[in-house]
Structure formats: structure tokens, C-alpha cells
Design an enzyme around this catalytic site. Structure first.
Site, mmCIF file in Angstrom:
data_model
loop_
_atom_site.group_PDB
_atom_site.id
_atom_site.type_symbol
_atom_site.label_atom_id
_atom_site.label_comp_id
_atom_site.label_asym_id
_atom_site.label_seq_id
_atom_site.Cartn_x
_atom_site.Cartn_y
_atom_site.Cartn_z
ATOM 1 N N GLY A 12 38.694 -9.603 0.380
ATOM 2 C CA GLY A 12 38.986 -8.251 -0.099
ATOM 3 C C GLY A 12 40.490 -8.026 -0.143
ATOM 4 N N GLY A 14 42.561 -7.131 2.121
ATOM 5 C CA GLY A 14 43.290 -7.716 3.244
ATOM 6 C C GLY A 14 43.291 -9.232 3.190
ATOM 7 N N VAL A 78 28.713 -15.730 5.658
ATOM 8 C CA VAL A 78 28.880 -16.022 7.084
ATOM 9 C C VAL A 78 27.734 -15.376 7.850
ATOM 10 C CG1 VAL A 78 30.348 -15.669 9.109
ATOM 11 C CG2 VAL A 78 31.375 -16.238 6.897
ATOM 12 N N GLU A 169 35.639 11.279 -7.595
ATOM 13 C CA GLU A 169 35.939 10.501 -8.805
ATOM 14 C C GLU A 169 34.673 10.217 -9.606
ATOM 15 O OE1 GLU A 169 38.324 7.154 -7.298
ATOM 16 O OE2 GLU A 169 40.110 8.313 -7.855
ATOM 17 N N ASP A 299 38.736 -2.532 6.891
ATOM 18 C CA ASP A 299 37.734 -1.549 7.310
ATOM 19 C C ASP A 299 37.079 -1.887 8.643
ATOM 20 O OD1 ASP A 299 38.286 -0.342 4.935
ATOM 21 O OD2 ASP A 299 36.281 -0.513 4.082
ATOM 22 N N ALA A 314 41.980 0.869 1.184
ATOM 23 C CA ALA A 314 42.604 -0.353 0.668
ATOM 24 C C ALA A 314 44.047 -0.530 1.151
ATOM 25 C CB ALA A 314 42.527 -0.366 -0.862
#
Lengths: 416, 416
Positions: A12, A14, A78, A169, A299, A314
Site C-alpha cells: 500500500g 506505506g 500472508v 465523496e 493503518d 494515506a
């Protein structure tokens, strides 16, 4: 001496930044994700509202990893992490590591509301956006054929739960889709009867924003004829109706849930007590308490700063990813970094065409300017020049022609 | 007097052209399709080989029908046609008509080879292209993890059956994907060991083309290291191997079938004896024998011209659609049209980057020029300015950077 091994779980916001920092420094880096692409989640709602093709907000991980020396990618889910043995378990085999960065993100939190979980749509993965778009367009096709006026209306009623950025949004994009685009597509329906209902448990929308922005958002959405219900919450749902806590029933075929997220389930394998939302408390250097070789980012990580927990956004994930990468390199150089500090560059949400709110650099923007800033920043953070071009093209298209082209109901195998 | 009702079943190349002719002439026109979009089938193979996003080759039917007066669209699968009662049956209700145009196209013909039908991929629908792309990319991801060298190679072996335009175009696009793009994505694999095998029962490729073009195609594909097997046919398949008629076994995880098509099953409801491939013989004005109010067009229609059956191609379908529309208008004006005559404007196939064959207007092109003609004609026939722009952008991208961006493995719901 064998090279040290770094594993990064989750590509993601990160994960990809940690990988970029770590590549080419004499470490063996393994990237693991259950998808073969990095997903730009903030634009999922535009895929769901027929504004963008799904491919334009996803970028192949191997297309990035190509440019990163000593980095390999493994497409795998995983299933467990053995912290003590320093091994990650996947369906297709184990991976051992010397350093581990875990940024597996979050999933939707339905807070135990089983009927809601069964019937609600959410937006965390690419497939969710395509499913939601198919569902919305199919609802209009069914409304065309529906003789009963009450059911016809329920097919055109959309309940959105959660007045955060995603809810706001999506509500704005959906009502514009109905009024600007579908109204022309479905002359046989009175699309003015369509309802978009935004349900927020709190007494305000975009709680993280300054008050003026919150009020602007509320007024703007209402002027676009979104029905905003404040201090209201959904307690039950079926295929055809949504029930609120006060007993009110909204006949609606579509329920969208953006009222909460929680850490990805893999967080349970990190062997620590967890905070609200299943998040993993981390040390000031983002490492797992007692395991300086494990970093938790994005997160999944719980870290307080100035007295409150960092938000699950984000920008936080990006800064944490960069920090975790640098922290590992520093450790290898026997140096140490100052504790992680999140630099809040502001937040923003788009409400509709030429309407957005943003607070950045201590300033607040509303309307046209905020909207432009929103567009440019999203294009900037989107990965891949081609994706940027396609997304910009779609936005220009929509701005000029009020047209969203991706009004497709896609299916897997044809029915017999 | 009530308006006369025209129903058009199938919004392919023929159906949309019939609709455009018929709209706005005082007739009530109902368009029926089981998808809400018109699909540009000739480019499906580029979606399957990661060159185009699926949305760019589909165009919403309602986006067209908006501009057509007195026309409505119904998303429905036609289950039966009652020719005598002049009614179409769908899952969601019946539609009565005064005139009917049937252009439901064709499906893949596996000629009764059940093991092949079970294991082979084909390209007739949008979902097929996405599935095939996912399968190809997943095969490479599995090859990365596969320790056994024989299985590793089988995962990178692709057998394509049928040396017509689809087989040739797919083979060329696939080998280029492997050599130009995936070779960079998978440094851990020796992609030079990957095999693309094109199996053709006849002794030549592109049988409909002039000899020089056929030889060029064969030489070009072989120079790109596609293994072309002529006079060969597939008789059996399993998940891991393909067996040829001469007993040869090719270990391969992917089998693609483009060796034949047959008329859509709805042809069986038209109450006539049928020709080779289930096609419906039509009168010289494309009407069904004994039913002047029913027109059959495109792949479903069987009509001979100059001693041989018209081919099942997009140009034939387009011309038939236009003719059927005009024939109905003429009938209403108590005029009559001359019998349908197909004007063959030529045919073409692209083999790879800067390499194609075309025969048009009595001339023959090969190589760069043919390739350019191919690009321009496909852009011209693609519907929607935005789709054209996105497709062109992808092609330019590929030409300059040898890069195909849509290397995504998309899924529906996430595995648990």
C-alpha cells in the site's frame, strides 16, 4: 557474510515507500502482497460511480520493483507471522527475515452488525468498486422494468453510512452520476425521484475538518439534493430496506458502508495487546515492543502524537513507510533516527464538480480552488504517467461534457 | 394508428447499425442485449494481453440510444422467440414486435471436444479477456514459485489453436508481451524458455488472405519465435497438457481456442433448418424464409454470394445491419430494395509491432504500412471519442516504451 533479508508485507502507500528507500542498499528485499498491484484507494469511489476505469488506479508492483535492485516480489496471501522464529507463513511457503515491515492496511469495520455486513457494499479493494458500479447500474436497469412505483423508487434509493471523506465523496459523485448522466440515459425513469441519503452518527460531516469546511460541505451536499441525516445510525439492513436506530425505515436496494475501519486481521499475529480498531501499539520508532526488527506502519499501527492517535490515512502511511525504511538503513549503519513524527500537511475532500474542501499549510480552501488543489494532488500521488494521463483525460471529459463513460455492467462468465 | 414496433436483438456490429438507421422514422424501436454495452470484439485479444483496459473497448448502449428518438433499451437475455406470435421471450417478460432484427452473433465452436471446451480459453466476451489476462499473469507468478523445471516451463507454455486472424493476432501479441514486457517483470525467470505454439489444421495461416500475405505472416510469426505447427490439430486437453492428433503431447497450462465459431443458440428458435455452424439461411433481402417481418443479420445469417457463404466477420454484420434497417423503412414506404450485396473492402490482421497484413481495395499491404492502416481503421470503427483516445494513448505508449500497463490480476471478492 550473507545479505540481510527484509520482508515487506503489504504494498500500500506505506509499503511501496519503504521498499523504495530500502532498495539498492545491500539488503535482500522481498515484497509480499496478495494482489500484483498497488491500489490507489482514494479514487475507488470514482470507479464505483463510473468515472474511472479500474485499471487506471492500479499499478503493477513488478513495474516498480523492476527499478529496485535486489528486490523481488511474491504474490501471496500472508496467513501468519511467527515473530519469534522470524518467519512469515503464506499458502505457498514460508519467508524468513531479519527485518520485517508490516503494512497490511485495514478492512471495513461493521461493528458486529451482521445484517449490515451481509448486505452493505464497502470500498477497500478494486473488485469492490467494480461490484458496486455494476450494482448501481443494474438497479437502474431493474427500475426500468419494475411496475410497482414503491419498489421502483427503492431501486433508485442509495443509503450511505458514514460522513467521513469516503462517504462525502461517494455521496457527491453518486448524486452527480444520477442527475447529470443517468438522467439522460434513462428517459423512461424520473431520476429526480432517485434518493441519495447520507447517514452520519455524529452531528457533523468531515469531523476532522475545521468548522467552516464542515458547514460548507453540509450545505453543498444538501444543495445537490443529497439527504443528509445527522445524529442517525443504521442498525439493521435487508436486501430491500435499511433501518435506523430511531426506528425509521428507508426502502433502499443499495447500502454503502464507510462508517469505520479496523486493522487487517494479520495484526492478530503480532503478539501484542491491541488498541481500538485492532491497531498495534508501536514504539516511537514504529517498531513492535520487544521486537526492534519488526516495524508496523500505516493503518495497522497505533501511535499517539500530541495526545491523540494518528489517523488511519494515506499521508500517515506514506510517512511511516519512509521512516521504517530509513530506520532499518540507520540500524544497519549503527546509527539511530529521531522518533517518528507525523507532519500533518492537511486534509481534503471533494464534494462535486468544482466543489471541494481542503485545509493545508494552515490555510483553508473551499469551492473551485480546493477542487483544483484536490485534483492536482491526487494526480501527483497516483503512480504511473499513463495512469495519470488516463485519469486526467476522464476528469477533463467529465468537467466539459458532464459525461462518465464507464457505465458498464461487467460480469464474469456469461449466464447460460 | 399505433406505431409499429421494431425489436432488435443483439447490439453487436450489425444491431447498432440497424438501430441507427431505424431511429426517428416513426417506429417504436426496442433494443435488447444481455450486456449494457456494445463490445468491440476485434480488440479483445489486446485486453487479454494486457495492452488495453477492458473499458476502452466497450461502449454503453444507452450512451448511443440517447441520441436515437423513439428508441428504448432493455437489458435482458432472450430465452426464446415465438415467430408465429411475433413475440420475444426474456427472463423479465415478453416483447411483441411487428418487425424483428436478430443479430445475436456467434459463440465458440469446440466441435464436440469436451476436454478442450472444459480447459480452453476463448475470446467472445469482455469477461473472457479479463479472465485470460489474469490466467496468463498468474501462470508467470506460479512459475516464479515452481521448483520443478518441467512444470515451470509448462506454466510458461501457451498453445493457441486456429490460424485465423484471432489466433494470429493473439499469438503475436502474447509473444511480444512475454519478450518485451514480462522479461523485464520477471528477472527470476528465463522467459526465453517461454513457448507460444500456434496450431493450425490447414497447411497455411490466414486462409482468406492472398498467398504472399500468408507467407509473410508465417515467416514473421516464426521470426518472433512463435512455434507454428501446420497440418496439426488438438484432440484432447487437461489442465497441464495438450494432445495433438498425431499423438504429440505439449505440456502447457494455457490453451486458447480460436478454431471455430457457430451461430448463437437463439438461432434454434427461428424455426428453419440450419446450415453449417448453425447459421440461419436467409432470403436475398436477409429476411427469414416465410417470415418477411424477421431479418437475420451478422454471424447468424447464412447467405451465399458469388458461389460461397459470406464470412462471419464484422464488416459483413455492419453492412447487413444497415441493409436490414433500410429494408424495414422501405417496406413501410411500400418500396423495395435491391437484394443485399456485400461489398468486400478487404481484410487485415496485425502480427506484431509494426507488422501486419492487409488486403484492401484490390491492393495488398504488408509490414509498417499495413500496420498503420490497421491501427487507423480500428480507431475509426471503435465507438466513442474517449475510448479512441484511451486506446490510441495505449498504442503510442506501447510503440514508444514497449510497455503494457494493464498487467493486473483482478479478482472478484477477496479470498478469506
Amino acid at each position: 557474510m550473507a545479505r540481510k533479508k527484509v520482508a515487506i508485507v503489504g504494498m500500500g502507500f506505506g509499503g511501496i515507500r519503504a521498499a523504495r528507500i530500502l532498495a539498492g542498499h545491500g539488503l535482500d528485499v522481498t515484497l509480499v502482497d496478495r494482489n500484483n498491484y498497488h491500489l490507489f484507494q482514494p479514487l475507488l469511489y470514482q470507479v464505483a460511480t463510473a468515472g474511472l476505469e479500474q485499471e487506471s488506479i492500479a499499478y503493477p508492483i513488478r513495474a516498480m520493483a523492476r527499478h529496485w535492485p535486489d528486490t523481488r516480489f511474491l504474490l501471496a496471501e500472508v496467513t501468519a507471522i511467527d515473530i519469534d522464529a522470524r518467519r512469515i507463513r503464506t499458502v505457498t511457503g514460508d519467508i524468513s527475515y531479519d527485518y520485517l515491515v508490516v503494512g497490511a492496511g485495514s478492512i471495513t469495520n461493521f461493528f458486529g452488525l451482521q445484517s449490515v455486513e451481509r448486505h452493505a457494499f464497502d470500498l477497500k479493494e478494486l473488485a469492490h468498486a467494480e461490484e458496486l458500479r455494476n450494482h448501481i447500474l443494474t438497479a437502474f436497469e431493474r427500475a426500468v422494468r419494475e411496475p410497482d412505483p414503491a419498489r421502483k423508487r427503492a431501486l433508485m434509493t442509495f443509503v450511505i453510512v458514514g460522513g467521513g471523506p469516503t462517504g462525502v465523496e461517494f455521496a457527491g459523485a453518486l448524486i452527480e452520476l444520477v442527475h447529470f448522466v443517468l438522467a439522460k440515459d434513462y428517459p423512461e425513469l424520473s431520476t429526480q425521484a432517485a434518493r441519495v441519503v447520507l447517514v452520519e452518527a455524529n452531528d457533523q460531516l468531515l469531523a476532522a475538518m475545521p468548522e467552516k469546511q464542515r458547514l460548507y460541505t453540509l450545505k453543498k451536499l444538501r444543495s445537490m439534493s443529497v439527504e443528509v441525516l445527522l445524529n442517525a445510525s443504521v442498525v439493521d439492513a435487508s436486501q430491500e430496506r435499511v433501518t435506523l436506530a430511531d426506528g425509521a425505515v428507508i426502502p433502499a436496494h443499495t447500502l454503502f458502508w464507510s462508517a469505520g475501519v479496523k486493522a487487517a486481521p494479520i495484526a492478530a499475529h503480532l503478539g501484542t495487546s491491541r488498541k481500538h480498531g485492532g491497531r498495534v501499539p508501536v514504539e516511537p520508532d514504529l517498531s513492535l515492543p520487544g521486537h526492534p526488527e519488526v516495524f508496523v506502519i500505516g493503518d495497522m499501527a497505533y501511535l499517539e502524537q500530541d495526545g491523540s492517535a494518528l489517523p488511519m490515512t494515506a499521508p500517515v502511511a506514506m510517512q511511516m513507510g519512509i521512516y521504517a525504511g530509513k530506520a532499518i538503513l540507520a540500524r544497519e549503519d549503527r546509527q539511530s533516527l529521531r522518533p517518528f513524527h507525523y507532519r500533518d500537511k492537511g486534509s481534503m475532500a471533494t464534494i462535486g464538480r468544482s466543489a471541494a474542501v481542503a485545509s493545508a499549510f494552515g490555510m483553508q480552501f473551499r469551492g473551485h480552488l480546493a477542487w483544483l488543489v484536490w485534483l492536482l494532488l491526487h494526480l501527483y500521488y497516483l503512480i504511473g504517467f499513463r495512469n495519470r494521463t488516463v485519469v486526467m483525460l476522464n476528469w477533463i471529459w467529465y468537467y466539459w461534457f458532464h459525461e462518465r463513460q464507464v457505465r458498464l455492467i461487467t460480469r464474469r462468465r456469461s449466464s447460460p
